[in-house]
Motif scaffolding. Structure first.
Motif, PDB file in Angstrom:
ATOM      1  N   LEU A   1       2.119-106.147 -61.368  1.00  0.00           N
ATOM      2  CA  LEU A   1       2.146-107.001 -62.620  1.00  0.00           C
ATOM      3  C   LEU A   1       3.904-107.989 -63.188  1.00  0.00           C
ATOM      4  O   LEU A   1       4.149-108.962 -63.395  1.00  0.00           O
ATOM      5  CB  LEU A   1       1.625-106.396 -63.610  1.00  0.00           C
TER       6      LEU A   1
ATOM      7  N   VAL B   1      -3.488-115.466 -68.687  1.00  0.00           N
ATOM      8  CA  VAL B   1      -4.800-115.144 -69.431  1.00  0.00           C
ATOM      9  C   VAL B   1      -4.835-116.619 -70.251  1.00  0.00           C
ATOM     10  O   VAL B   1      -3.640-117.255 -71.165  1.00  0.00           O
ATOM     11  CB  VAL B   1      -3.783-114.128 -70.981  1.00  0.00           C
TER      12      VAL B   1
ATOM     13  N   PHE C   1      -7.735-108.090 -71.473  1.00  0.00           N
ATOM     14  CA  PHE C   1      -5.775-107.507 -71.976  1.00  0.00           C
ATOM     15  C   PHE C   1      -6.354-106.887 -73.197  1.00  0.00           C
ATOM     16  O   PHE C   1      -5.804-105.530 -73.280  1.00  0.00           O
ATOM     17  CB  PHE C   1      -5.294-109.075 -72.626  1.00  0.00           C
TER      18      PHE C   1
ATOM     19  N   THR D   1       2.918-108.604 -70.848  1.00  0.00           N
ATOM     20  CA  THR D   1       3.093-110.155 -71.272  1.00  0.00           C
ATOM     21  C   THR D   1       4.480-110.124 -71.661  1.00  0.00           C
ATOM     22  O   THR D   1       5.743-109.059 -71.276  1.00  0.00           O
ATOM     23  CB  THR D   1       3.467-109.923 -73.191  1.00  0.00           C
TER      24      THR D   1
ATOM     25  N   GLU E   1     -10.528-113.297 -70.409  1.00  0.00           N
ATOM     26  CA  GLU E   1      -9.187-112.243 -69.508  1.00  0.00           C
ATOM     27  C   GLU E   1      -9.033-111.729 -71.523  1.00  0.00           C
ATOM     28  O   GLU E   1      -8.196-110.717 -71.269  1.00  0.00           O
ATOM     29  CB  GLU E   1      -8.167-113.285 -69.143  1.00  0.00           C
TER      30      GLU E   1
ATOM     31  N   PRO F   1       1.247-114.041 -71.534  1.00  0.00           N
ATOM     32  CA  PRO F   1       0.223-112.771 -71.251  1.00  0.00           C
ATOM     33  C   PRO F   1      -0.531-112.363 -69.551  1.00  0.00           C
ATOM     34  O   PRO F   1      -0.853-114.103 -69.067  1.00  0.00           O
ATOM     35  CB  PRO F   1      -1.034-112.842 -72.093  1.00  0.00           C
TER      36      PRO F   1
ATOM     37  N   CYS G   1     -10.963-104.937 -64.719  1.00  0.00           N
ATOM     38  CA  CYS G   1      -9.377-104.814 -65.648  1.00  0.00           C
ATOM     39  C   CYS G   1      -8.107-104.093 -65.336  1.00  0.00           C
ATOM     40  O   CYS G   1      -8.767-103.000 -65.708  1.00  0.00           O
ATOM     41  CB  CYS G   1      -9.014-105.523 -66.703  1.00  0.00           C
TER      42      CYS G   1
ATOM     43  N   VAL H   1      -3.414-110.408 -66.741  1.00  0.00           N
ATOM     44  CA  VAL H   1      -3.881-109.022 -66.199  1.00  0.00           C
ATOM     45  C   VAL H   1      -4.126-109.004 -65.010  1.00  0.00           C
ATOM     46  O   VAL H   1      -4.239-110.070 -64.177  1.00  0.00           O
ATOM     47  CB  VAL H   1      -5.657-109.276 -67.004  1.00  0.00           C
TER      48      VAL H   1
ATOM     49  N   ARG I   1      -2.418-104.694 -68.024  1.00  0.00           N
ATOM     50  CA  ARG I   1      -1.889-105.563 -68.100  1.00  0.00           C
ATOM     51  C   ARG I   1      -0.457-105.697 -68.519  1.00  0.00           C
ATOM     52  O   ARG I   1       0.381-105.117 -68.492  1.00  0.00           O
ATOM     53  CB  ARG I   1      -2.205-105.326 -69.129  1.00  0.00           C
TER      54      ARG I   1
END
Length: 376
Positions: free
Chosen positions: A105, A8, A17, A72, A13, A58, A67, A60, A70
């Motif tokens: 992810l 991000v 998120f 972090t 973005e 973060p 999207c 995405v 997500r």
């Protein structure tokens, strides 16, 4: 369609998120959204002093231009130093029911953590114990809360398919407010009063902001030291947390316990659950979200209370401080029309903490898990 993972870095973005969970969970009544401002503030050093002690990134996930996930990534230097670990944590982990998306992810977090020399993945965990933690693995049908993550059942299967195992589990305690204070609490509280001079005191928010808040966080740092993944709060972090949560608190529903020397030995902070107001606001303060929140906080008729924190000085644990807290809170709950209460997540290995609820005929609900695996 191919899956694209992006760090991000743009306003668009970040908007994706933040808005993803509302798209994912729009058909789930149990979900309580985060406030958009809270998520944005998490990534801003000016509003999150914990970033002084952590790296965060973060990500995405997109399918075409949509999207679909997500996450972090976090490296908590303070926690890693405290526990002598090399852990990359992850949080804000949400995704459609597509294992290619969840895996992509996690792979992004894994590679990011590897670049810092980390050897283990762990989550969902935030930077501090005041961040949400743990993935729900039971009781998905129960109403969520503004203080906790909610996720659908398929998340657990995704984690198992990626080779994650249990690092820690938390449980929440739910109990009906009794008509009278249980005799055991009365007896133990009286003993603690006679033996140690334990008693309830009252403070205003102004007094807490001014200097008493430091005493509270000194106590929490002592009480929480043995807990999984905990790292002590700095004065800057404590100040952040006070300014975030204290405005939500009714001081009548706070139990502050001192002994006969005027030493703080225990504290419990509860508040009326205003999750309905957050749901109506859809996580946005403007244009009308502030009205729903204010209505829920000041004029709501919610009969549920949320126990936000409870802490007892280590040498006073088992000495009647908890009984003193409950003997104070039960009449307050009755006066305010609170019919039942639910705690924040508590470690399932913390037997002393869990056993204190027995006189209230508790129900254990919402098991949630911190997952872990080695970085490959």
């Amino acid at each position: 369609m191919s899956i694209q993972i992006k760090k991000v870095s743009t306003k668009i973005e970040m908007n994706d998120f933040i808005s993803l969970p509302r798209y994912l969970y729009k058909n789930y009544e149990q979900y309580v959204p985060d406030m958009d401002t809270d998520i944005r503030n998490f990534f801003r050093p000016k509003t999150n002093k914990s970033l002084q002690y952590a790296e965060v990134q973060p990500f995405v996930a997109y399918k075409d231009t949509t999207c679909v996930g997500r996450i972090t990534a976090i490296i908590s230097h303070k926690s890693n130093s405290t526990w002598n670990k090399k852990i990359t944590r992850f949080t804000h982990f949400e995704f459609i029911d597509d294992k290619n998306v969840s895996r992509a992810l996690i792979d992004a977090v894994e590679q990011w953590g590897k670049s810092f020399g980390m050897t283990e993945l762990q989550g969902p965990m935030g930077i501090t114990d005041f961040d949400k933690e743990g993935m729900l693995i039971e009781d998905f049908e129960l109403q969520g809360c503004f203080m906790e993550f909610w996720n659908p059942p398929y998340y657990k299967e995704h984690m198992l398919s990626m080779g994650f195992g249990k690092a820690a589990d938390w449980l929440q305690i739910r109990f009906q407010v009794p008509d009278e204070i249980p005799k055991r609490f009365m007896r133990v509280a009286e003993y603690s009063k006679q033996e140690f001079g334990v008693h309830i005191i009252h403070k205003t928010k102004k007094e807490v902001y001014k200097d008493y808040g430091k005493k509270v966080f000194d106590l929490l740092n002592e009480a929480y030291t043995p807990l999984y993944g905990f790292a002590p709060f700095s004065p800057e972090q404590a100040n952040d947390i006070l300014h975030t949560f204290l405005p939500l608190v009714d001081m009548d529903m706070v139990s502050i316990v001192e002994d006969n020397k005027g030493q703080l030995v225990g504290i419990a902070v509860t508040c009326r659950d205003f999750s309905d107001g957050i749901k109506k606001s859809e996580g946005k303060l403007f244009p009308f979200g502030w009205f729903h929140l204010l209505k829920a906080l000041k004029f709501g008729h919610q009969t549920k209370a949320q126990l936000m924190i409870i802490g007892v000085k280590p040498e006073m644990q088992g000495m009647g401080v908890n009984a003193t807290i409950f003997a104070h809170l039960i009449p307050v709950f009755k006066e305010k029309g609170i019919k039942w209460c639910e705690t924040n997540p508590q470690l399932d290995t913390n037997i002393r903490e869990l056993s204190q609820w027995k006189p209230l005929n508790p129900q254990t609900v919402k098991r949630r898990r911190c997952w872990s695996r080695e970085i490959r």
